[in-house]
Design an enzyme around this catalytic site. Structure first.
Site, PDB file in Angstrom:
ATOM      1  N   ASP A  14      -5.776   2.655  -0.337  1.00  0.00           N
ATOM      2  CA  ASP A  14      -6.316   4.024  -0.482  1.00  0.00           C
ATOM      3  C   ASP A  14      -6.450   4.734   0.860  1.00  0.00           C
ATOM      4  OD1 ASP A  14      -6.835   3.563  -3.346  1.00  0.00           O
ATOM      5  OD2 ASP A  14      -8.472   2.305  -2.648  1.00  0.00           O
ATOM      6  N   GLU A  15      -5.607   4.397   1.826  1.00  0.00           N
ATOM      7  CA  GLU A  15      -5.734   4.987   3.166  1.00  0.00           C
ATOM      8  C   GLU A  15      -5.061   6.350   3.285  1.00  0.00           C
ATOM      9  OE1 GLU A  15      -5.312   0.459   3.669  1.00  0.00           O
ATOM     10  OE2 GLU A  15      -4.157   2.044   2.691  1.00  0.00           O
ATOM     11  N   HIS A  42      -0.382   6.780  -5.378  1.00  0.00           N
ATOM     12  CA  HIS A  42      -0.164   7.529  -4.142  1.00  0.00           C
ATOM     13  C   HIS A  42      -0.266   9.015  -4.455  1.00  0.00           C
ATOM     14  CE1 HIS A  42       2.072   4.024  -1.954  1.00  0.00           C
ATOM     15  NE2 HIS A  42       0.818   3.767  -2.256  1.00  0.00           N
TER      16      HIS A  42
END
Length: 432
Positions: A14-15, A42
């Protein structure tokens, strides 16, 4: 000479990988998924329009890019068809631009049923899977009983294999987990209904990639999840079922490790984690709640709230080791606007009193770990949508520089908002 660049998560997923993949795809001819399945969402925001991709590579939104799904990906026919339908309804050409390895294992309804049954049986000790059948599909791959995309070319043999596999799964589902069996005929009919579409996109991904490199084409490898969720190097057993690290590129696509030119690690300016497992810098106070609120920290696929905490340099150092990270992209810097002070975890104090600068591997070894923090002054000014480094508040620049110093790796890209234009490229991975 073309460049081959990997983009992968250096924390717990989840970056913000999807945005950065999309940002850099105007430089490439191919975007490749090499591990995971439709368990990772994404999120891309382009001109204000939001797109969530789970399985198809993020390069699909660039019309001149060919998207490849390598053998390391577990492929759900149902999820693929749903995602293709959503994109095609918006006029995006998917079928001519998506190529799939025939060695991809298939995710079928019995994998999903087993995933749910196991998590329910574990109760409070559950792993925290997305419930999409990813783990059971990888189990079938390793045990050599799984059905693959290549099996769709021989329907008679596929039907026989499916019958045998379902006997194995339904026995466990009914007699051990006490849940309903999976219907053989419906499973078969549903797969055969879309088999021709899938087989029509099959290609030799490994040969295609090596020809692309020989032709001087730029290639981008799109990682899913994050380093700390890697099946081997993550916080086992609270991990995903694939190799989320750079090594997964070679095994999941057939593109050898010496051919990779640059590894871009994606990090948030703080840390988040979804599901169960160790998280040393997790915040349980109003600061953590404020980060979650400002960062809109909810899973793109599951909608589950993410746990939030301060930036953990100890965990990221481990990611640098494992992935040979060349540079970082830092996302969500703007979420930290307005805090009086910020903290960076620079070391761990283990239960036995030992001070370490690299995170333990097994989850059991995180028991009783205490974070050792450096405290930095925050900033009141706005960083949202700032696109020039010199326009950032000095304390924000100091925060970034301190993270670079602590990690020993530069921040090459900085994201200050969800849209692709809200980004500073300080050093282009394809020009490095």
């Amino acid at each position: 000479m073309g460049k081959s660049v990997a983009i992968l998560g250096a924390q717990w997923g989840d970056e913000g990988k999807g945005k950065i993949v999309d940002l850099l795809t105007d430089r490439v001819k191919y975007v490749v998924r090499y591990q995971g399945g439709h368990n990772a969402g994404h999120t891309l925001i382009i001109n204000g329009e939001k797109t969530v991709l789970r399985l198809i590579p993020s390069g699909i939104l660039r019309e001149n890019v060919t998207c490849l799904i390598g053998n390391g990906v577990v492929l759900s026919p149902a999820a693929l068809m749903q995602e293709m339908g959503e994109l095609e309804s918006r006029g995006i050409n998917v079928r001519d631009r998506l190529k799939i390895s025939e060695a991809c294992p298939l995710i079928l309804p019995y994998h999903v049923a087993m995933d749910h049954a196991r998590e329910a049986a574990l109760g409070k000790n559950k792993i925290g899977t997305t419930g999409r059948g990813i783990g059971p599909a990888y189990e079938d791959k390793v045990s050599r009983r799984g059905l693959r995309v290549s099996d769709l070319f021989n329907r008679e043999a596929f039907a026989e294999k499916l019958k045998t596999i379902l006997e194995y799964y339904n026995f466990q589902l009914v007699h051990y987990y006490k849940v309903e069996p999976v219907d053989y005929q419906k499973t078969l009919d549903d797969v055969f209904a879309v088999a021709d579409i899938i087989t029509g996109m099959v290609a030799d991904i490994t040969t295609l990639l090596h020809k692309a490199r020989a032709n001087g084409d730029n290639i981008l490898f799109e990682g899913a999840q994050g380093t700390m969720l890697d099946i081997d190097h993550g916080t086992y057993p609270f991990v995903t079922s694939s190799n989320t690290t750079a090594g997964g590129i070679a095994t999941g696509s057939g593109f050898g490790p010496r051919n990779l030119d640059y590894v871009l690690g994606i990090i948030k300016a703080y840390c988040t984690r979804v599901g169960s497992g160790p998280f040393t810098t997790e915040l349980f106070d109003e600061v953590g709640a404020e980060i979650a609120r400002k960062g809109n920290e909810f899973g793109a696929v599951t909608g589950r709230p993410r746990r939030c905490g301060w930036f953990d340099a100890v965990a990221v150092r481990r990611a640098i080791q494992i992935n040979s990270i060349s540079g970082f992209c830092m996302t969500k810097l703007d979420v930290l606007d307005g805090f009086e002070e910020l903290k960076i975890c620079v070391a761990y104090k283990l239960q036995n009193g030992e001070i370490v600068e690299y995170s333990p591997l097994a989850a059991a070894n995180w028991e009783g770990v205490e974070p050792i923090y450096e405290t930095l002054p925050g900033w009141k000014e706005n960083t949202f949508r700032v696109t020039k480094l010199e326009d950032l508040p000095q304390n924000a620049i100091n925060y970034i520089k301190r993270i670079e110093e602590v990690l020993g790796v530069p921040v090459d890209i900085l994201s200050t908002g969800p849209d692709r234009v809200e980004t500073m490229i300080l050093r282009d991975p394809f020009a490095a």
